[in-house]
Design an enzyme around this catalytic site. Sequence first.
Site, PDB file in Angstrom:
ATOM      1  N   LYS A 108      32.344  -7.628 -11.527  1.00 31.19           N
ATOM      2  CA  LYS A 108      32.977  -6.516 -10.834  1.00 31.19           C
ATOM      3  C   LYS A 108      34.261  -6.182 -11.594  1.00 31.19           C
ATOM      4  CE  LYS A 108      35.364  -5.077  -6.658  1.00 31.19           C
ATOM      5  NZ  LYS A 108      35.882  -5.445  -5.315  1.00 31.19           N
TER       6      LYS A 108
ATOM      7  N   GLY B 248      41.899  -2.853   1.667  1.00 37.92           N
ATOM      8  CA  GLY B 248      42.575  -3.519   2.768  1.00 37.92           C
ATOM      9  C   GLY B 248      43.095  -2.624   3.869  1.00 37.92           C
TER      10      GLY B 248
ATOM     11  N   ALA C 145      35.692  -1.311  -0.607  1.00 38.98           N
ATOM     12  CA  ALA C 145      37.094  -1.197  -0.204  1.00 38.98           C
ATOM     13  C   ALA C 145      37.314  -0.155   0.876  1.00 38.98           C
ATOM     14  CB  ALA C 145      38.009  -0.897  -1.388  1.00 38.98           C
ATOM     15  N   GLY C 146      38.199  -0.504   1.812  1.00 38.95           N
ATOM     16  CA  GLY C 146      38.621   0.424   2.851  1.00 38.95           C
ATOM     17  C   GLY C 146      37.780   0.406   4.111  1.00 38.95           C
TER      18      GLY C 146
ATOM     19  N   ASN D 208      35.626  -7.393   2.387  1.00 37.13           N
ATOM     20  CA  ASN D 208      36.217  -8.719   2.482  1.00 37.13           C
ATOM     21  C   ASN D 208      37.159  -8.806   3.679  1.00 37.13           C
ATOM     22  OD1 ASN D 208      37.702 -10.990   0.030  1.00 37.13           O
ATOM     23  ND2 ASN D 208      37.670 -11.154   2.219  1.00 37.13           N
ATOM     24  N   THR D 209      38.240  -8.024   3.626  1.00 37.56           N
ATOM     25  CA  THR D 209      39.317  -8.149   4.605  1.00 37.56           C
ATOM     26  C   THR D 209      38.840  -7.982   6.042  1.00 37.56           C
ATOM     27  OG1 THR D 209      40.834  -7.255   2.945  1.00 37.56           O
ATOM     28  CG2 THR D 209      41.610  -7.310   5.220  1.00 37.56           C
TER      29      THR D 209
END
Length: 267
Positions: free
Chosen positions: A105, A166, A192-193, A214-215
């Site tokens: 990645k 995040g 992301a997001g 992830n977050t």
Amino acid sequence: MALNQTSTRLKLYDREFQSRFLLGSSRYPSLDSLRSSIEIAKPAMVTASLRRQGGLQDDLNNGFWNLIKELGVPVLPNTAGCHSPKEVITTAMMAREVFETEWLKLELIGDDYTLQPNTLELCQTAEQLIREGFKVLPYCTEDLIIAQRLVDVGCEVIMPWAAPIGTGKGPINLYALEILRDRIQVPIIIDAGIGKPSHACQVMEMGFDAVLLNTAVALANQPVQMAEAFSQAIIAGHQAYCAGTIAPSESAQASTPVIGTPFWHQT
């Protein structure tokens, strides 16, 4: 029309995966919560970086490698935290040796506040990595021209954000994402997001091929429960796309048949 959507399998480069969910491995409250999240989500790959810091201490980091080997889940190394092409290349070479994989990645950060990719040097860096034999999955914005250029240099997958890393805002530029999905004919993973399972379901309903996050799982009050929720939402969104959602209408459309309705109801 998105690729791969007629099958339950996700094909990236020369490999097929059972899941359309990719899961990050950082910031979990404990190694046990990471283990259980992976077990219940059954992701296609788990991302990891040589720069992993934060939620897990060094002793747990050692446990992380043992956990990945034990579970047998493929690892997708990333170049998180790199701010220059040279730094990316160096990290990529180290990651290939440590993780024993050509998969990568690509993250090349241009702004520390938004963690927005450095789009000015991203394509050139991706091209160099591909020449070095890497299977590159580049993290990018929803910019169509950048995406087209990444495909032109040899990327067989792209990974645009839904919103900055995040933030958990979900897809904030739906028009650009719709254009991207319509014009780019390689698998697209939203990266992301994403903050809620409904966000993941939404982008899958739009025809995107997979979601990486992830977050939203790691920092949830109950990470394992959230991992399961995201897994189910991604499956539901993909199935809805394959089934074909109805087109929105500006006016109400009766859905109840009128057969047998009394005559005075029809006047």
